[in-house]
Design a protein around this motif. Structure first.
Motif, short mmCIF file in Angstrom:
data_model
loop_
_atom_site.label_atom_id
_atom_site.label_comp_id
_atom_site.label_asym_id
_atom_site.label_seq_id
_atom_site.Cartn_x
_atom_site.Cartn_y
_atom_site.Cartn_z
N TYR A 1 0.82 -1.22 0.00
CA TYR A 1 0.00 0.00 0.00
C TYR A 1 0.85 1.27 0.00
O TYR A 1 0.50 2.26 -0.62
CB TYR A 1 -0.90 0.02 1.24
CG TYR A 1 -2.26 -0.58 1.05
CD1 TYR A 1 -3.17 -0.04 0.14
CD2 TYR A 1 -2.66 -1.69 1.79
CE1 TYR A 1 -4.43 -0.59 -0.03
CE2 TYR A 1 -3.92 -2.25 1.63
CZ TYR A 1 -4.80 -1.69 0.72
OH TYR A 1 -6.06 -2.23 0.54
N THR A 2 1.96 1.24 0.73
CA THR A 2 2.71 2.47 1.00
C THR A 2 4.03 2.59 0.26
O THR A 2 4.61 3.68 0.20
CB THR A 2 3.01 2.58 2.51
OG1 THR A 2 3.87 1.49 2.89
CG2 THR A 2 1.73 2.55 3.32
N GLY A 3 4.53 1.49 -0.26
CA GLY A 3 5.85 1.50 -0.87
C GLY A 3 6.98 1.49 0.13
O GLY A 3 8.14 1.73 -0.23
N SER A 4 6.69 1.16 1.40
CA SER A 4 7.71 1.18 2.44
C SER A 4 8.69 0.02 2.27
O SER A 4 8.33 -1.15 2.42
CB SER A 4 7.06 1.08 3.83
OG SER A 4 8.03 0.82 4.81
N ALA A 5 9.95 0.35 1.99
CA ALA A 5 10.98 -0.68 1.87
C ALA A 5 11.25 -1.34 3.21
O ALA A 5 11.57 -2.54 3.28
CB ALA A 5 12.25 -0.07 1.30
N GLU A 6 11.13 -0.57 4.31
CA GLU A 6 11.38 -1.12 5.64
C GLU A 6 10.39 -2.23 5.96
O GLU A 6 10.78 -3.30 6.45
CB GLU A 6 11.28 -0.01 6.69
CG GLU A 6 11.45 -0.53 8.12
CD GLU A 6 11.14 0.52 9.17
OE1 GLU A 6 11.40 0.26 10.36
OE2 GLU A 6 10.59 1.58 8.81
N HIS A 7 9.12 -2.00 5.69
CA HIS A 7 8.10 -3.01 6.01
C HIS A 7 8.22 -4.22 5.08
O HIS A 7 8.02 -5.36 5.50
CB HIS A 7 6.71 -2.39 5.94
CG HIS A 7 6.45 -1.39 7.03
ND1 HIS A 7 6.89 -0.09 6.96
CD2 HIS A 7 5.81 -1.50 8.23
CE1 HIS A 7 6.53 0.57 8.06
NE2 HIS A 7 5.87 -0.27 8.84
N ARG A 8 8.54 -3.98 3.82
CA ARG A 8 8.73 -5.08 2.89
C ARG A 8 9.90 -5.96 3.33
O ARG A 8 9.81 -7.20 3.36
CB ARG A 8 8.99 -4.55 1.48
CG ARG A 8 9.33 -5.63 0.44
CD ARG A 8 8.12 -6.37 -0.04
NE ARG A 8 8.47 -7.55 -0.82
CZ ARG A 8 7.67 -8.11 -1.72
NH1 ARG A 8 6.47 -7.59 -1.94
NH2 ARG A 8 8.03 -9.17 -2.37
N ALA A 9 11.02 -5.34 3.70
CA ALA A 9 12.19 -6.10 4.13
C ALA A 9 11.89 -6.90 5.39
O ALA A 9 12.32 -8.05 5.53
CB ALA A 9 13.37 -5.16 4.35
N ALA A 10 11.14 -6.29 6.33
CA ALA A 10 10.79 -7.00 7.56
C ALA A 10 9.92 -8.21 7.26
O ALA A 10 10.09 -9.28 7.86
CB ALA A 10 10.08 -6.05 8.52
N ALA A 11 8.99 -8.06 6.34
CA ALA A 11 8.13 -9.19 5.96
C ALA A 11 8.95 -10.31 5.34
O ALA A 11 8.76 -11.50 5.66
CB ALA A 11 7.06 -8.72 4.98
N GLU A 12 9.86 -9.97 4.44
CA GLU A 12 10.66 -11.01 3.79
C GLU A 12 11.57 -11.72 4.77
O GLU A 12 11.75 -12.94 4.69
CB GLU A 12 11.46 -10.38 2.65
CG GLU A 12 10.58 -9.93 1.48
CD GLU A 12 11.37 -9.26 0.37
OE1 GLU A 12 12.53 -8.86 0.63
OE2 GLU A 12 10.83 -9.13 -0.73
N ARG A 13 12.15 -10.97 5.72
CA ARG A 13 12.98 -11.63 6.73
C ARG A 13 12.15 -12.58 7.59
O ARG A 13 12.58 -13.68 7.92
CB ARG A 13 13.66 -10.58 7.61
CG ARG A 13 14.77 -9.80 6.91
CD ARG A 13 15.61 -9.05 7.94
NE ARG A 13 14.83 -8.11 8.73
CZ ARG A 13 14.62 -6.84 8.42
NH1 ARG A 13 15.12 -6.34 7.29
NH2 ARG A 13 13.91 -6.06 9.20
N ALA A 14 10.94 -12.15 7.94
CA ALA A 14 10.07 -12.99 8.77
C ALA A 14 9.68 -14.27 8.06
O ALA A 14 9.42 -15.30 8.70
CB ALA A 14 8.82 -12.22 9.18
N LEU A 15 9.64 -14.25 6.73
CA LEU A 15 9.24 -15.43 5.97
C LEU A 15 10.33 -16.49 5.90
O LEU A 15 10.10 -17.58 5.37
CB LEU A 15 8.81 -15.03 4.55
CG LEU A 15 7.47 -14.30 4.45
CD1 LEU A 15 7.23 -13.82 3.04
CD2 LEU A 15 6.32 -15.18 4.92
N GLY A 16 11.51 -16.20 6.44
CA GLY A 16 12.55 -17.22 6.46
C GLY A 16 12.11 -18.48 7.17
O GLY A 16 12.45 -19.60 6.76
N VAL A 17 11.33 -18.33 8.24
CA VAL A 17 10.86 -19.51 8.97
C VAL A 17 9.94 -20.37 8.11
O VAL A 17 9.90 -21.59 8.25
CB VAL A 17 10.14 -19.07 10.27
CG1 VAL A 17 8.82 -18.38 9.97
CG2 VAL A 17 9.90 -20.27 11.18
#
Length: 685
Positions: A564-580
């Motif tokens: 929605y926002t284009g936030s790179a910070e939130h996108r990166a946090a989501a991708e890191r969390a998906l490691g599990v």
């Protein structure tokens, strides 16, 4: 005797307020009392709709002799696991590690420092089926505490050390790619019950989050196997006794492999997740059965679980009262005495005749699978859909209404009316989407009312949440990760359906709190905030069980917010969390279903759809609805005036030739805008 629990907010704790047991609520005061007296703590954890919690209460906690032993030699502490999932989680981990299994009621003996040293779940009053009697357990623990206290202390300290060493670190694992998601599908195929639907054997739980993954996987890859497993499982549940054929809504699980005989409690989280799944199945296939079940379950949420303040209650009990001499309400297997499990829901052939008359009773018995033998020892049957394609037509509608009216005269199951933030977030997302799909503005309004309650009562100006409220008053229990993530998920769904950017702002405030207070290093998350009450360990569990874990729910909300926002910070946090998810996809896909669904969205983009046009223009509404009905996994939709500041997606999005237009982007690449709903439909499938 009325104990301290009479002042508790939790309906479950209040159920024990008249026990002869001198209960304490969880807190420092209880442990200080145990230290003062030099006695251990008995921790008893349950929840209001738990059948075996009621059984143990009737057998032991309402017994004067048992209460006398508890009061003299222990400090008894009662915990509602739905209010304090953190307390439940850390001690359940100890129970499972020590015994190999868990469940509720959970019974744990603690030192005055909160360290566990003896564990169990339900204990009968006397030895039975290889289980020791509860009074026998109390005497054994009492003797060990009196005669071998040093040994008990060493055992407790060792358990705490072992638990503290179980920290998870999946942050260095990459987010799952195509290969991991395909491997998850293959493992699910191996575990799939091709005869009766669902996964595994008895007891069989509704696999709502796995179904969401299968639908998203089909949408992204075209996998017919994924769609077939989802379709067949949804049909089996909808036709089975796990689904309430009269009043709508799903029971917690089936005790058998066939989805026939349920454990009758109805939980908010199950029904919120499942009605959304059925709506998404309808969106993918056009199934009339899926449409009916989605709407009936949504109506059940609003009709049976909505509170006066606009939120949604946690659960309906499995048990209900059985009046003496009643022919209309009968005890079922496991029931008896003053209460019967499932007594509200089951029918005998004679009861059908009494309500419907001979001819319609014969028709209803055939249609709903009611037989003289029944599913239970007393001949009572669970209603199933065994004859006919759908519950439609004038005759079955008349039968259903008469049975509903007769059932309404029975004593109703108890309702736990506390409002849990996380589960209300799930309900908000479901009702908002279903209202939009099926032109039911009343359902969208119900979602908005619940969201308003969460903002007014549960949420403070700093973006911190209270986990529970009751009668419009927030409880003292701090929100855990799933509360923040699921409420953000609900707010994001509302933003997409209503076009009101304020819900995106509220979601952002909650997700900023997630990143600030719940995130560990390298993409890990904790279930409790860094400033929450310290327990014997800080709970951390990425696996999806009855509802999405806080970890995977946070990944999903962060991903959508970034889109929605284009936030790179939130996108990166989501991708890191998906490691599990990548780490667990191939070996435990049934327990990371929501994580797999989020991973599907990440692989697909997710797609970002901006609909620019006046709100009162039918063309704008047609484009908006088409965007919401798109099956692209996790797609986000923003609708508003051209160049609106409500959403970043609408900036620099003008009308096209003076007409409302839709803009679809994916991975930083945008398709040409379209003014035609049919063209948009191709771009969002």
């Amino acid at each position: 005797m009325v104990n301290r629990l009479a002042r508790a907010q939790s309906p479950y704790l209040q159920q024990h307020a008249a026990n002869p047991v001198d209960w304490w609520e969880w807190g420092q005061e209880a442990f200080a009392e145990a230290r003062r007296r030099g006695v251990p703590v008995l921790l008893s954890v349950g929840y209001s709709s738990c059948h075996w919690c009621h059984v143990m209460a009737e057998e032991s906690f309402e017994d004067d002799r048992t209460a006398a032993v508890l009061n003299e030699h222990f400090v008894p502490v009662k915990v509602d696991r739905e209010e304090r999932p953190d307390v439940d989680a850390v001690y359940m981990e100890a129970v499972q590690a020590a015994t190999g299994q868990g469940g509720w009621p959970m019974t744990v003996f603690l030192t005055p420092d909160g360290e566990p040293f003896y564990f169990g779940t339900y204990f009968p009053p006397e030895p039975r089926h290889g289980m020791p009697g509860f009074r026998q357990v109390l005497e054994g623990v009492r003797a060990a505490w009196r005669d071998r206290r040093d040994e008990v202390g060493e055992v407790a300290a060792r358990i705490v050390r072992e638990l503290s060493g179980r920290q998870l670190d999946y942050g260095r694992a990459p987010a799952p790619a195509e290969a991991e998601l395909h491997a998850a599908l293959m493992e699910l195929t191996r575990e799939y019950d091709a005869t009766y639907g669902g996964f595994g054997g008895a007891p069989k739980f509704p696999p709502s989050m796995v179904l969401e993954f299968l639908l998203r996987h089909h949408a992204r890859t075209g996998s017919e196997a994924a769609l077939q497993m989802a379709t067949d499982t949804c049909e089996a549940m909808a036709r089975g006794g796990i689904y309430d054929q009269l009043g709508g809504g799903f029971a917690r699980y089936a005790v058998d492999r066939t989805f026939t005989v349920p454990h009758f409690e109805k939980m908010l989280y199950d029904n919120a997740l499942l009605c959304r799944v059925y709506a998404h199945l309808w969106r993918a296939t056009g199934s009339d059965l899926a449409r009916r079940v989605a709407l009936e379950t949504a109506d059940f949420l609003v009709g049976e679980l909505r509170t006066e303040q606009g939120g949604f209650a946690s659960a309906l009990d499995a048990d209900s009262e059985i009046p003496q001499g009643s022919r209309e309400v009968r005890p079922t297997k496991g029931g008896g005495g003053a209460h019967g499990e499932g007594a509200y829901y089951v029918w005998t052939v004679d009861e059908l005749r009494e309500v419907l008359g001979e001819e319609d009773a014969e028709f209803a018995a055939r249609y709903y699978g009611v037989t003289p033998e029944g599913n239970f020892e007393d001949g009572a049957s669970v209603l199933r859909l065994v004859d006919g394609e759908l519950a439609s037509g004038e005759r079955i509608a008349s039968v259903r209404q008469r049975l509903l009216a007769a059932r309404a005269r029975r004593p109703r199951p108890g309702r736990d009316d506390k409002v849990v933030a996380a589960w209300n977030g799930l309900a908000i997302a479901a009702l908002a989407e279903i209202g939009a799909y099926f032109d039911r503005p009343d359902l969208v309004a119900a979602a908005l009312d619940a969201a308003d309650l969460l903002v007014r009562v549960h949420m403070d100006a700093q973006g911190r949440l209270a986990r529970t409220s009751r009668e419009g008053v927030a409880g003292d229990n701090a929100g855990v990760l799933e509360d923040y993530a699921d409420v953000a998920e609900g707010f994001l769904a509302l933003a997409g359906v209503t076009g009101e950017g304020v819900w995106l702002e509220f979601a952002g405030l909650l997700l900023d709190t997630v990143l600030r207070h719940f995130a560990g290093g390298d993409g890990t998350f904790y279930d409790t905030a860094d400033d929450a009450e310290a327990l014997i360990r800080r709970p951390q569990d990425p696996t999806d069980n009855a509802a999405p874990s806080g970890w995977t729910a946070a990944a999903g909300a962060l991903l959508s917010y970034a889109a929605y926002t284009g936030s790179a910070e939130h996108r990166a946090a989501a991708e890191r969390a998906l490691g599990v998810v990548g780490a667990l996809a191939a070996r435990a896909p049934r327990f990371i279903g929501w994580g797999l669904a989020v991973a599907e969205a990440a692989l697909d983009g997710p797609r970002e759809v901006a609909v620019a046009g006046p709100g009162d223009d039918p063309a704008t509404r047609a484009l908006h609805r088409t965007a919401l009905l798109g099956t692209a996994p996790g797609a986000v939709v923003a609708c508003g005036e051209p160049n609106s500041e409500e959403f970043a997606l609408l900036r620099d999005r003008p009308l096209v030739d003076g007409r409302p237009a839709a803009y679809v982007c994916r991975r930083f690449a945008c398709a040409a805008p379209t003014t035609e709903a049919s063209a948009l439909a191709e771009q969002v499938r």
